[in-house]
Design a protein around this motif. Structure first.
Motif, PDB file in Angstrom:
ATOM      1  N   ALA A 119     -10.707  -2.045   5.252  1.00  0.00           N
ATOM      2  CA  ALA A 119     -11.299  -2.623   4.039  1.00  0.00           C
ATOM      3  C   ALA A 119     -11.274  -1.609   2.897  1.00  0.00           C
ATOM      4  O   ALA A 119     -10.961  -1.954   1.750  1.00  0.00           O
ATOM      5  N   GLU A 120     -11.584  -0.351   3.209  1.00  0.00           N
ATOM      6  CA  GLU A 120     -11.540   0.698   2.180  1.00  0.00           C
ATOM      7  C   GLU A 120     -10.115   0.901   1.660  1.00  0.00           C
ATOM      8  O   GLU A 120      -9.924   1.261   0.496  1.00  0.00           O
ATOM      9  N   ALA A 121      -9.119   0.641   2.513  1.00  0.00           N
ATOM     10  CA  ALA A 121      -7.718   0.748   2.094  1.00  0.00           C
ATOM     11  C   ALA A 121      -7.284  -0.479   1.290  1.00  0.00           C
ATOM     12  O   ALA A 121      -6.210  -0.487   0.691  1.00  0.00           O
ATOM     13  N   ALA A 153      -2.704   8.469   8.465  1.00  0.00           N
ATOM     14  CA  ALA A 153      -4.115   8.639   8.818  1.00  0.00           C
ATOM     15  C   ALA A 153      -4.873   7.307   8.745  1.00  0.00           C
ATOM     16  O   ALA A 153      -5.774   7.058   9.540  1.00  0.00           O
ATOM     17  N   VAL A 154      -4.501   6.450   7.812  1.00  0.00           N
ATOM     18  CA  VAL A 154      -5.165   5.160   7.670  1.00  0.00           C
ATOM     19  C   VAL A 154      -4.604   4.142   8.664  1.00  0.00           C
ATOM     20  O   VAL A 154      -5.342   3.446   9.337  1.00  0.00           O
ATOM     21  N   PHE A 155      -3.298   4.061   8.760  1.00  0.00           N
ATOM     22  CA  PHE A 155      -2.666   3.028   9.573  1.00  0.00           C
ATOM     23  C   PHE A 155      -2.281   3.560  10.951  1.00  0.00           C
ATOM     24  O   PHE A 155      -1.116   3.631  11.319  1.00  0.00           O
ATOM     25  N   LEU A 211      -5.336  -4.074  14.995  1.00  0.00           N
ATOM     26  CA  LEU A 211      -6.410  -4.895  14.426  1.00  0.00           C
ATOM     27  C   LEU A 211      -5.923  -5.684  13.217  1.00  0.00           C
ATOM     28  O   LEU A 211      -6.234  -6.870  13.078  1.00  0.00           O
ATOM     29  N   LEU A 212      -5.164  -5.045  12.352  1.00  0.00           N
ATOM     30  CA  LEU A 212      -4.660  -5.734  11.164  1.00  0.00           C
ATOM     31  C   LEU A 212      -3.744  -6.888  11.556  1.00  0.00           C
ATOM     32  O   LEU A 212      -3.835  -7.977  10.985  1.00  0.00           O
ATOM     33  N   VAL A 233       0.871  -1.167   0.000  1.00  0.00           N
ATOM     34  CA  VAL A 233       0.000   0.000   0.000  1.00  0.00           C
ATOM     35  C   VAL A 233       0.904   1.211   0.000  1.00  0.00           C
ATOM     36  O   VAL A 233       1.776   1.339   0.855  1.00  0.00           O
ATOM     37  N   SER A 234       0.739   2.062  -0.979  1.00  0.00           N
ATOM     38  CA  SER A 234       1.599   3.240  -1.029  1.00  0.00           C
ATOM     39  C   SER A 234       0.752   4.492  -1.203  1.00  0.00           C
ATOM     40  O   SER A 234      -0.323   4.452  -1.791  1.00  0.00           O
TER      41      SER A 234
END
Length: 110
Positions: free
Chosen positions: A79-81, A37-39, A46-47, A27-28
């Motif tokens: 999921a969106e990521a 912001a996502v991670f 959770l991941l 993921v870049s």
């Protein structure tokens, strides 16, 4: 470029030896702030739980020791990521492992 070459040789050796190829997902983001912001720490936790073992949102929330509503919201963002999937209420990671590293911009995985 050296890192990409080393990774390619390692992958080729696994293929030649008939070893299973680990599923990878890269993921870049152009802006590191978007990635951060996502991670978030909670989502990385959770991941990591999901990578170890798929499960329902209730299972994952319990294993991550977090509130169900918080787990639902954070898993939806993952999921969106594109790093987790839902199938029959089971949440799975799309890769066998997770690593957070600075990867050379010229390198890529397919």
């Amino acid at each position: 470029m050296e890192e990409l070459l080393a990774w390619s040789k390692e992958l080729a050796a696994k293929i030649d030896n008939g070893e299973p190829i680990p599923k990878t997902c890269v993921v870049s983001y152009q802006d590191p702030e978007d990635l951060l912001a996502v991670f978030t720490a909670d989502r990385r936790k959770l991941l990591d739980v999901i990578v170890r073992q798929a499960g329902t949102i209730s299972d994952i929330a319990a294993r991550a020791n977090c509130a169900l509503a918080e787990a639902k919201e954070n898993v939806q963002i993952l999921a969106e990521a594109g790093v987790v999937t839902f199938e029959d209420d089971v949440i799975s990671a799309i890769a066998d492992s997770v690593s957070y590293e600075d990867f050379p911009q010229a390198a890529f995985h397919t």
